[in-house]
Design a protein around this motif. Structure first.
Motif, PDB file in Angstrom:
ATOM      1  N   ASP A  29       0.807  -1.222   0.000  1.00  0.00           N
ATOM      2  CA  ASP A  29       0.000   0.000   0.000  1.00  0.00           C
ATOM      3  C   ASP A  29       0.837   1.268   0.000  1.00  0.00           C
ATOM      4  O   ASP A  29       0.373   2.312  -0.444  1.00  0.00           O
ATOM      5  N   TYR A  30       2.053   1.176   0.528  1.00  0.00           N
ATOM      6  CA  TYR A  30       2.909   2.358   0.576  1.00  0.00           C
ATOM      7  C   TYR A  30       4.357   1.891   0.652  1.00  0.00           C
ATOM      8  O   TYR A  30       4.678   0.878   1.287  1.00  0.00           O
ATOM      9  N   LYS A  58       1.809   6.287  -3.983  1.00  0.00           N
ATOM     10  CA  LYS A  58       2.094   5.243  -2.995  1.00  0.00           C
ATOM     11  C   LYS A  58       3.590   5.059  -2.767  1.00  0.00           C
ATOM     12  O   LYS A  58       4.008   4.065  -2.166  1.00  0.00           O
ATOM     13  N   LYS A 109      -1.425   8.409   4.818  1.00  0.00           N
ATOM     14  CA  LYS A 109      -1.350   7.365   3.789  1.00  0.00           C
ATOM     15  C   LYS A 109      -1.321   5.947   4.378  1.00  0.00           C
ATOM     16  O   LYS A 109      -1.427   4.972   3.651  1.00  0.00           O
ATOM     17  N   VAL A 110      -1.138   5.847   5.692  1.00  0.00           N
ATOM     18  CA  VAL A 110      -1.010   4.551   6.354  1.00  0.00           C
ATOM     19  C   VAL A 110      -2.041   4.461   7.469  1.00  0.00           C
ATOM     20  O   VAL A 110      -2.264   5.425   8.205  1.00  0.00           O
ATOM     21  N   SER A 114      -3.100  -1.664   6.562  1.00  0.00           N
ATOM     22  CA  SER A 114      -2.150  -1.343   5.486  1.00  0.00           C
ATOM     23  C   SER A 114      -0.975  -2.317   5.491  1.00  0.00           C
ATOM     24  O   SER A 114      -0.613  -2.888   6.520  1.00  0.00           O
ATOM     25  N   VAL A 116       2.934  -1.926   4.454  1.00  0.00           N
ATOM     26  CA  VAL A 116       3.914  -0.901   4.132  1.00  0.00           C
ATOM     27  C   VAL A 116       5.314  -1.494   4.194  1.00  0.00           C
ATOM     28  O   VAL A 116       5.638  -2.234   5.123  1.00  0.00           O
TER      29      VAL A 116
END
Length: 417
Positions: A29-30, A58, A109-110, A114, A116
């Motif tokens: 996701d990131y 992302k 963004k998280v 998520s 990551v």
């Protein structure tokens, strides 16, 4: 058979009914790189034939480890990162924005559920948000930047059930140092640490980030917590989208379940040169301190600064001790200014430096001299960690660091509370 948090997240992101021990390829996701690792990732990106990033929204690069640049070699690396940003339109945090492990959660963004990856071992910090976040090498980062996917071996999980309430003058940093000292530096190698119980529920998000941040120091692949109202409030405050929380099943299988009562915990210190070389503060009190550091991705958040300021207000640091303060982000720096915390630090005799990693990794902003003792709120005290292998680094909470800066020696902070 029930699943742990990490088994659920990797199942969702891979489309596989995943359990510990399996290999899966999962969507990320990131993706994050910092100035110590992103330049190598850019090199690998080009060597792999990368033409574009999988999703510019992302991918993020953060200049924090040597910010502002201390020399021309680092400046060239920063320029390389900025050129990659300009070419691919990725998210970017330049000098003064702060430490990657603070600005990423602040970005929204998280969040819960998520996945990551970051080219920094303390990416596990975001596990406080109910995310699976883990550190990877620069080559793996490049692969994720291109494809949006990465392979994982699903880790076993170790569950920490933390009962009771922390006493006055004892904080999240003391708790995680105690756990690492008990489990040891390799006691959770390639496991996911799940933290639960009343002690975790009582912690603020700032405190939870401290716990998750140091999961790697017991060898863990990740450190995770279940989401609650505090989690959702943090995500909402920082403009995050809607996330779906992930909870462990009641019949999930753990490699170990460890229970602790924290109600009698005392302030802890990690002695040189390993994080698991822990002791009660009373056992090392009186050790001379030449430099004290307040900040880093472990304890440079607003709550940490408030705790230290409460002790330092109206007092002066010891004349033979230096105090360096590095807020974890620009936003925290501004809030600290608004609340008068920066004024307290400066009047106490501290040097406040640019939001970022500060002296933690030993690139600039406070490299100690031979034979000097440093007490720091950082997460590592390996020989040479702060740029001098002949210095001695002690790790402690913001309260213990502030109390020690005043005394000029390691001091118990509890009399201030």
């Amino acid at each position: 058979m029930g699943k742990t948090i990490i088994e659920k997240i990797l199942s969702q992101k891979s489309g596989v009914d995943a359990y510990a021990g399996q290999i899966v390829v999962a969507d990320v996701d990131y993706v994050m790189g910092q100035d110590g690792t992103a330049p190598l990732a850019i090199k690998s990106f080009k060597e792999m034939g990368g033409k574009k990033v999988f999703d510019p929204e992302k991918v993020v690069f953060v200049i924090d480890h040597s910010a502002p640049s201390p020399n021309e070699g680092v400046s060239r690396l920063h320029k390389l990162m900025r050129e990659f940003r300009d070419e691919h339109g990725i998210d970017f945090h330049d000098i003064g924005d702060g430490v990657c492990h603070q600005v990423v959660p602040e970005s929204g963004k998280v969040g819960p559920g998520s996945l990551v990856v970051g080219a920094d071992s303390h990416t596990c910090t975001y596990g406080a948000l109910n995310a699976f976040a883990t550190g990877v090498g620069s080559t793996d980062l490049a692969a994720a930047i291109i494809s949006g996917k990465l392979w994982f071996k699903v880790p076993e999980s170790i569950k920490f059930v933390l009962k009771g309430k922390l006493p006055k003058g004892v904080f999240a940093k003391d708790l995680i140092l105690y756990l690492i000292g008990d489990v040891t530096a390799d006691g959770a190698t390639y496991m996911a640490a799940e933290y639960t119980g009343e002690a975790i529920s009582d912690l603020s998000m700032d405190g939870r980030f401290t716990i998750a941040n140091m999961a790697i120091e017991m060898g863990a692949k990740a450190g995770l917590m279940e989401a609650d109202e505090k989690t959702f409030a943090f995500v909402k405050e920082h403009g995050g989208r809607d996330f779906t929380p992930v909870f462990a099943d009641p019949d999930a299988v753990y490699a170990k379940i460890l229970e602790y009562d924290v109600s009698e915990l005392e302030p802890m210190v990690a002695k040189p040169h390993t994080v698991d070389n822990t002791a009660k503060v009373t056992e090392v009190a009186g050790t001379p301190i030449h430099q004290a550091v307040l900040g880093t991705c472990t304890n440079g958040r607003l709550e940490d600064l408030r705790i230290a300021a409460k002790i330092l207000e109206g007092r002066k640091i010891h004349p033979r001790t230096r105090l360096i303060v590095a807020p974890a982000s620009r936003k925290i720096f501004l809030r600290a200014m608004e609340e008068g915390l920066i004024k307290i630090f400066v009047e106490a005799g501290a040097a406040v430096v640019t939001p970022g990693c500060g002296p933690c990794v030993g690139t600039h902003n406070g490299i100690p001299s031979d034979g000097e003792n440093v007490i720091s709120t950082a997460n590592r005290n390996f020989k040479g960690r702060m740029g001098n292998s002949n210095a001695f680094i002690y790790l402690a909470s913001p309260a213990t660091v502030a109390a020690s800066a005043i005394a000029g020696e390691i001091a118990d902070p509890r009399p201030y509370f």
